[in-house]
Design a protein around this motif. Structure first.
Motif, PDB file in Angstrom:
ATOM      1  N   HIS A  27       0.838  -1.200   0.000  1.00  0.00           N
ATOM      2  CA  HIS A  27       0.000   0.000   0.000  1.00  0.00           C
ATOM      3  C   HIS A  27       0.876   1.254   0.000  1.00  0.00           C
ATOM      4  O   HIS A  27       0.630   2.204  -0.740  1.00  0.00           O
ATOM      5  CB  HIS A  27      -0.931  -0.025   1.220  1.00  0.00           C
ATOM      6  N   GLU A  28       1.914   1.251   0.827  1.00  0.00           N
ATOM      7  CA  GLU A  28       2.831   2.392   0.908  1.00  0.00           C
ATOM      8  C   GLU A  28       3.560   2.606  -0.420  1.00  0.00           C
ATOM      9  O   GLU A  28       3.729   3.739  -0.870  1.00  0.00           O
ATOM     10  CB  GLU A  28       3.838   2.184   2.045  1.00  0.00           C
ATOM     11  N   ASN A  29       3.989   1.512  -1.049  1.00  0.00           N
ATOM     12  CA  ASN A  29       4.662   1.620  -2.351  1.00  0.00           C
ATOM     13  C   ASN A  29       3.733   2.223  -3.399  1.00  0.00           C
ATOM     14  O   ASN A  29       4.154   3.068  -4.194  1.00  0.00           O
ATOM     15  CB  ASN A  29       5.176   0.253  -2.815  1.00  0.00           C
ATOM     16  N   LEU A  30       2.483   1.791  -3.396  1.00  0.00           N
ATOM     17  CA  LEU A  30       1.514   2.363  -4.337  1.00  0.00           C
ATOM     18  C   LEU A  30       1.292   3.845  -4.049  1.00  0.00           C
ATOM     19  O   LEU A  30       1.172   4.648  -4.978  1.00  0.00           O
ATOM     20  CB  LEU A  30       0.187   1.604  -4.271  1.00  0.00           C
ATOM     21  N   SER A  31       1.247   4.210  -2.778  1.00  0.00           N
ATOM     22  CA  SER A  31       1.087   5.623  -2.415  1.00  0.00           C
ATOM     23  C   SER A  31       2.236   6.450  -2.977  1.00  0.00           C
ATOM     24  O   SER A  31       2.011   7.534  -3.524  1.00  0.00           O
ATOM     25  CB  SER A  31       1.047   5.787  -0.895  1.00  0.00           C
ATOM     26  N   ASP A  32       3.445   5.934  -2.850  1.00  0.00           N
ATOM     27  CA  ASP A  32       4.613   6.633  -3.394  1.00  0.00           C
ATOM     28  C   ASP A  32       4.524   6.760  -4.909  1.00  0.00           C
ATOM     29  O   ASP A  32       4.836   7.814  -5.473  1.00  0.00           O
ATOM     30  CB  ASP A  32       5.911   5.907  -3.014  1.00  0.00           C
ATOM     31  N   MET A  33       4.107   5.687  -5.576  1.00  0.00           N
ATOM     32  CA  MET A  33       3.987   5.713  -7.035  1.00  0.00           C
ATOM     33  C   MET A  33       2.958   6.746  -7.481  1.00  0.00           C
ATOM     34  O   MET A  33       3.189   7.496  -8.427  1.00  0.00           O
ATOM     35  CB  MET A  33       3.617   4.326  -7.556  1.00  0.00           C
TER      36      MET A  33
ATOM     37  N   PRO B  51       3.833  15.475 -15.378  1.00  0.00           N
ATOM     38  CA  PRO B  51       2.776  15.790 -16.341  1.00  0.00           C
ATOM     39  C   PRO B  51       2.584  14.711 -17.411  1.00  0.00           C
ATOM     40  O   PRO B  51       1.542  14.638 -18.033  1.00  0.00           O
ATOM     41  CB  PRO B  51       3.239  17.105 -16.975  1.00  0.00           C
ATOM     42  N   ALA B  52       3.558  13.849 -17.612  1.00  0.00           N
ATOM     43  CA  ALA B  52       3.469  12.837 -18.668  1.00  0.00           C
ATOM     44  C   ALA B  52       2.761  11.555 -18.213  1.00  0.00           C
ATOM     45  O   ALA B  52       2.570  10.646 -19.007  1.00  0.00           O
ATOM     46  CB  ALA B  52       4.873  12.491 -19.154  1.00  0.00           C
ATOM     47  N   THR B  53       2.355  11.481 -16.974  1.00  0.00           N
ATOM     48  CA  THR B  53       1.751  10.257 -16.455  1.00  0.00           C
ATOM     49  C   THR B  53       0.302  10.123 -16.902  1.00  0.00           C
ATOM     50  O   THR B  53      -0.456  11.083 -16.904  1.00  0.00           O
ATOM     51  CB  THR B  53       1.816  10.233 -14.918  1.00  0.00           C
ATOM     52  N   ASP B  54      -0.044   8.913 -17.259  1.00  0.00           N
ATOM     53  CA  ASP B  54      -1.387   8.588 -17.712  1.00  0.00           C
ATOM     54  C   ASP B  54      -2.353   8.588 -16.526  1.00  0.00           C
ATOM     55  O   ASP B  54      -2.134   7.887 -15.536  1.00  0.00           O
ATOM     56  CB  ASP B  54      -1.346   7.207 -18.375  1.00  0.00           C
TER      57      ASP B  54
ATOM     58  N   ALA C  64      -5.362   6.165 -11.705  1.00  0.00           N
ATOM     59  CA  ALA C  64      -6.650   5.669 -11.217  1.00  0.00           C
ATOM     60  C   ALA C  64      -6.560   4.178 -10.869  1.00  0.00           C
ATOM     61  O   ALA C  64      -7.111   3.741  -9.851  1.00  0.00           O
ATOM     62  CB  ALA C  64      -7.742   5.903 -12.244  1.00  0.00           C
ATOM     63  N   GLU C  65      -5.857   3.415 -11.684  1.00  0.00           N
ATOM     64  CA  GLU C  65      -5.696   1.986 -11.416  1.00  0.00           C
ATOM     65  C   GLU C  65      -4.907   1.759 -10.136  1.00  0.00           C
ATOM     66  O   GLU C  65      -5.255   0.896  -9.322  1.00  0.00           O
ATOM     67  CB  GLU C  65      -4.996   1.306 -12.601  1.00  0.00           C
ATOM     68  N   TRP C  66      -3.848   2.517  -9.935  1.00  0.00           N
ATOM     69  CA  TRP C  66      -3.058   2.403  -8.705  1.00  0.00           C
ATOM     70  C   TRP C  66      -3.904   2.758  -7.487  1.00  0.00           C
ATOM     71  O   TRP C  66      -3.808   2.123  -6.447  1.00  0.00           O
ATOM     72  CB  TRP C  66      -1.812   3.278  -8.764  1.00  0.00           C
TER      73      TRP C  66
ATOM     74  N   LEU D 112      -6.930   1.082  -2.610  1.00  0.00           N
ATOM     75  CA  LEU D 112      -8.186   0.930  -1.877  1.00  0.00           C
ATOM     76  C   LEU D 112      -8.443  -0.539  -1.554  1.00  0.00           C
ATOM     77  O   LEU D 112      -8.827  -0.871  -0.426  1.00  0.00           O
ATOM     78  CB  LEU D 112      -9.349   1.509  -2.681  1.00  0.00           C
ATOM     79  N   LYS D 113      -8.225  -1.424  -2.525  1.00  0.00           N
ATOM     80  CA  LYS D 113      -8.423  -2.855  -2.283  1.00  0.00           C
ATOM     81  C   LYS D 113      -7.489  -3.349  -1.178  1.00  0.00           C
ATOM     82  O   LYS D 113      -7.899  -4.127  -0.313  1.00  0.00           O
ATOM     83  CB  LYS D 113      -8.202  -3.657  -3.562  1.00  0.00           C
ATOM     84  N   LEU D 114      -6.239  -2.894  -1.218  1.00  0.00           N
ATOM     85  CA  LEU D 114      -5.290  -3.293  -0.182  1.00  0.00           C
ATOM     86  C   LEU D 114      -5.733  -2.779   1.190  1.00  0.00           C
ATOM     87  O   LEU D 114      -5.675  -3.503   2.181  1.00  0.00           O
ATOM     88  CB  LEU D 114      -3.887  -2.777  -0.506  1.00  0.00           C
TER      89      LEU D 114
END
Length: 56
Positions: free
Chosen positions: A14-20, A28-31, A36-38, A43-45
């Protein structure tokens, strides 16, 4: 794997996803769909951590 170590591993993911998400939101180049998927994964975690913590 003990329940406590499983919960700790979920928290680490969960923490790694938060960092990502945080880094991606500053780029600005991030999709937006990827962010949203992360966030869905986070949330599931979080729900799984809560469920396991209450059952433990």
């Amino acid at each position: 794997m003990t329940m406590a170590s499983h919960i700790a591993e979920l928290r680490k993911k969960h923490e790694n996803l938060s960092d990502m998400v945080e880094k991606a939101q500053r780029s600005p180049a991030t999709d937006d769909r990827q962010i949203a998927e992360w966030k869905k994964q986070k949330l599931k975690l979080k729900e799984e951590i809560t469920r396991l913590s209450q059952a433990h």
